[in-house]
Write an enzyme that holds these catalytic residues in place. Structure first.
Site, PDB file in Angstrom:
ATOM      1  N   TYR A 188      19.918 -75.776  14.634  1.00 13.65           N
ATOM      2  CA  TYR A 188      19.520 -74.611  14.351  1.00 13.65           C
ATOM      3  C   TYR A 188      20.499 -73.438  14.944  1.00 13.65           C
ATOM      4  O   TYR A 188      20.964 -72.586  14.331  1.00 13.65           O
ATOM      5  CB  TYR A 188      18.148 -74.501  14.534  1.00 13.65           C
ATOM      6  CG  TYR A 188      17.510 -72.822  14.179  1.00 13.65           C
ATOM      7  CD1 TYR A 188      17.278 -72.454  12.814  1.00 13.65           C
ATOM      8  CD2 TYR A 188      17.523 -72.078  14.985  1.00 13.65           C
ATOM      9  CE1 TYR A 188      16.852 -71.215  12.430  1.00 13.65           C
ATOM     10  CE2 TYR A 188      16.827 -70.765  14.723  1.00 13.65           C
ATOM     11  CZ  TYR A 188      16.709 -70.418  13.387  1.00 13.65           C
ATOM     12  OH  TYR A 188      16.043 -69.004  13.152  1.00 13.65           O
ATOM     13  N   SER A 232      19.925 -64.994  14.357  1.00  8.53           N
ATOM     14  CA  SER A 232      18.849 -65.237  15.345  1.00  8.53           C
ATOM     15  C   SER A 232      19.266 -65.131  16.589  1.00  8.53           C
ATOM     16  O   SER A 232      20.514 -65.356  16.993  1.00  8.53           O
ATOM     17  CB  SER A 232      18.084 -66.490  15.045  1.00  8.53           C
ATOM     18  OG  SER A 232      17.381 -67.176  16.254  1.00  8.53           O
TER      19      SER A 232
HETATM   20  P1  NAP Z   1       9.500 -68.580   6.895  1.00  8.80           P
HETATM   21  O1  NAP Z   1       8.395 -67.657   7.318  1.00  8.80           O
HETATM   22  O2  NAP Z   1       9.449 -70.148   7.242  1.00  8.80           O
HETATM   23  O3  NAP Z   1       9.891 -68.214   5.532  1.00  8.80           O
HETATM   24  C1  NAP Z   1      11.147 -69.080   5.099  1.00  8.80           C
HETATM   25  C2  NAP Z   1      11.276 -68.526   3.647  1.00  8.80           C
HETATM   26  O4  NAP Z   1      12.676 -69.020   3.217  1.00  8.80           O
HETATM   27  C3  NAP Z   1      10.246 -68.606   2.663  1.00  8.80           C
HETATM   28  O5  NAP Z   1      10.311 -67.591   1.595  1.00  8.80           O
HETATM   29  C4  NAP Z   1      11.023 -70.095   1.955  1.00  8.80           C
HETATM   30  O6  NAP Z   1      10.489 -70.347   0.738  1.00  8.80           O
HETATM   31  C5  NAP Z   1      12.359 -69.631   2.060  1.00  8.80           C
HETATM   32  N1  NAP Z   1      13.300 -70.917   2.072  1.00  8.80           N
HETATM   33  C6  NAP Z   1      13.294 -72.121   2.817  1.00  8.80           C
HETATM   34  N2  NAP Z   1      14.232 -73.041   2.437  1.00  8.80           N
HETATM   35  C7  NAP Z   1      14.705 -72.434   1.472  1.00  8.80           C
HETATM   36  C8  NAP Z   1      15.868 -72.728   0.669  1.00  8.80           C
HETATM   37  N3  NAP Z   1      16.464 -74.286   0.692  1.00  8.80           N
HETATM   38  N4  NAP Z   1      16.345 -72.093  -0.703  1.00  8.80           N
HETATM   39  C9  NAP Z   1      15.726 -70.646  -0.721  1.00  8.80           C
HETATM   40  N5  NAP Z   1      14.735 -70.361  -0.014  1.00  8.80           N
HETATM   41  C10 NAP Z   1      14.173 -71.172   1.076  1.00  8.80           C
HETATM   42  O7  NAP Z   1      10.771 -68.058   7.857  1.00  8.80           O
HETATM   43  P2  NAP Z   1      10.806 -66.427   8.603  1.00  8.80           P
HETATM   44  O8  NAP Z   1      10.443 -66.736  10.036  1.00  8.80           O
HETATM   45  O9  NAP Z   1      10.522 -65.337   7.703  1.00  8.80           O
HETATM   46  O10 NAP Z   1      12.740 -66.909   8.793  1.00  8.80           O
HETATM   47  C11 NAP Z   1      13.383 -65.796   7.839  1.00  8.80           C
HETATM   48  C12 NAP Z   1      14.810 -65.872   8.361  1.00  8.80           C
HETATM   49  O11 NAP Z   1      14.645 -65.519   9.567  1.00  8.80           O
HETATM   50  C13 NAP Z   1      15.385 -67.529   8.749  1.00  8.80           C
HETATM   51  O12 NAP Z   1      16.643 -67.301   8.309  1.00  8.80           O
HETATM   52  C14 NAP Z   1      15.285 -67.632  10.123  1.00  8.80           C
HETATM   53  O13 NAP Z   1      16.118 -68.687  10.561  1.00  8.80           O
HETATM   54  C15 NAP Z   1      15.237 -66.138  10.907  1.00  8.80           C
HETATM   55  N6  NAP Z   1      14.532 -65.921  12.224  1.00  8.80           N
HETATM   56  C16 NAP Z   1      13.340 -65.901  12.113  1.00  8.80           C
HETATM   57  C17 NAP Z   1      12.830 -65.856  13.417  1.00  8.80           C
HETATM   58  C18 NAP Z   1      11.362 -66.114  13.784  1.00  8.80           C
HETATM   59  O14 NAP Z   1      10.927 -65.830  14.845  1.00  8.80           O
HETATM   60  N7  NAP Z   1      10.490 -65.946  12.625  1.00  8.80           N
HETATM   61  C19 NAP Z   1      13.740 -65.923  14.487  1.00  8.80           C
HETATM   62  C20 NAP Z   1      14.887 -65.570  14.294  1.00  8.80           C
HETATM   63  C21 NAP Z   1      15.555 -65.754  13.111  1.00  8.80           C
HETATM   64  P3  NAP Z   1       9.104 -70.834   0.213  1.00  8.80           P
HETATM   65  O15 NAP Z   1       8.126 -70.151   0.331  1.00  8.80           O
HETATM   66  O16 NAP Z   1       9.042 -71.435  -1.091  1.00  8.80           O
HETATM   67  O17 NAP Z   1       8.812 -72.013   1.209  1.00  8.80           O
END
Ligand code: NAP
Length: 253
Positions: free
Chosen positions: A162, A148
């Site tokens: 985080y 991130s």
């Molecule tokens: P999201 O929409 O909240 O989706 C999270 C995903 O991770 C879901 O599929 C969830 O499964 C799964 N998950 C959560 N906890 C888990 C665990 N303990 N074991 C296995 N799976 C788990 O998140 P996102 O925004 O796509 O983020 C994905 C990655 O990108 C993360 O690493 C996040 O830190 C990074 N990121 C995101 C952003 C942003 O702005 N969105 C920015 C920077 C970095 P369920 O569907 O079963 O809950």
């Protein structure tokens, strides 16, 4: 090495929603068989599998908490027996928690974020290395760790815990890449900026993208697909001389 003649199998942690789901669909379009890991939202994972099957590709959904070693071993075993030897890992599962200052955070909150974001990613990479490394009789592969921009900004007043986990991921990407560079495994990272997904709601701020877009040089949030495009490029043979680096996908932030 080239994965051109290998059957491509990718395991995507947290592949059921957001960036992981976008990676799953794009990987399927690019010829991968896909293991869609999810934590609890089975319907979302099954929807991704269905979307992949609708384009004529193969996918499975496997429940598992990446903070739990037994679950990780199970998801790798399922992937191997149902899809084949893994050639790609996208370490995407990640969580944040309610925004606030460090002096309000509980030990449980901090431990959970580290367990999912750091320990989970490292353990998944360990299993991928065992499967892919030529040292272990494997045929190589590629790992992409989702970091991130918080790793570089630090997340003050919102989630320094985080942000610190993502800093750890960047260091891990560099170190592991160098460790396995001669074993036909490339390891890279992607640092998304503010991307339109559900994660902001879990931080207590569902409108975060709209509220903060003025801080982004491009003046907009990114889409999950815009992140997935870079992840899949890093996974591909087009990036065959790229390892140990992390790419910002953040609209300039
Ligand atoms: P999201 O929409 O909240 O989706 C999270 C995903 O991770 C879901 O599929 C969830 O499964 C799964 N998950 C959560 N906890 C888990 C665990 N303990 N074991 C296995 N799976 C788990 O998140 P996102 O925004 O796509 O983020 C994905 C990655 O990108 C993360 O690493 C996040 O830190 C990074 N990121 C995101 C952003 C942003 O702005 N969105 C920015 C920077 C970095 P369920 O569907 O079963 O809950």
């Amino acid at each position: 090495m080239s994965t051109e003649n290998l059957e491509k199998v990718v395991l995507i942690t947290g592949g059921s929603r957001g960036i992981g789901a976008a990676c799953a669909l794009l990987a399927a379009r690019q010829g991968y068989k896909v293991c869609v890991n999810f934590a609890s939202n089975e319907q979302a994972a099954l929807d991704v599998v269905k979307d992949i099957e609708n384009i004529g590709a193969s996918a499975i959904a496997v429940k598992g908490d990446v903070a739990n070693e037994a679950d990780i071993l199970h998801m790798f075993a399922e992937t191997k027996s149902r899809l084949g030897l893994v050639t790609g890992l996208i370490n995407n599962a990640g969580i944040l928690s309610k925004e606030g200052r460090l002096d309000t955070f509980s030990a449980e909150r901090i431990a959970r974020i580290i367990a999912v974001n750091v320990t989970g990613s490292i353990l998944c990479a360990r299993e991928a290395v065992k499967a892919m490394s030529t040292k272990h009789g494997g045929k190589g592969g590629s790992i992409v760790n989702i970091s991130s921009v918080a790793a570089t900004l630090g997340g003050p007043n919102v989630y320094v815990d985080y942000a610190a986990t993502k800093g750890a991921i960047d260091t891990f990407t560099k170190g592991l890449a160098l460790e396995v560079a001669t074993e036909d495994i490339r390891v890279n990272g992607v640092r998304p900026g503010i991307i339109n997904t559900d994660i902001h709601a879990s931080g207590g701020r569902p409108d975060r993208v709209e509220e903060l877009k003025h801080l982004i040089p491009m003046q907009r949030g990114g889409s999950a697909l815009e992140v997935a495009e870079v992840v899949l490029w890093l996974m591909s043979d087009a990036a065959s001389y790229v390892t140990g680096t992390t790419v910002d996908v953040s609209g300039g932030r």
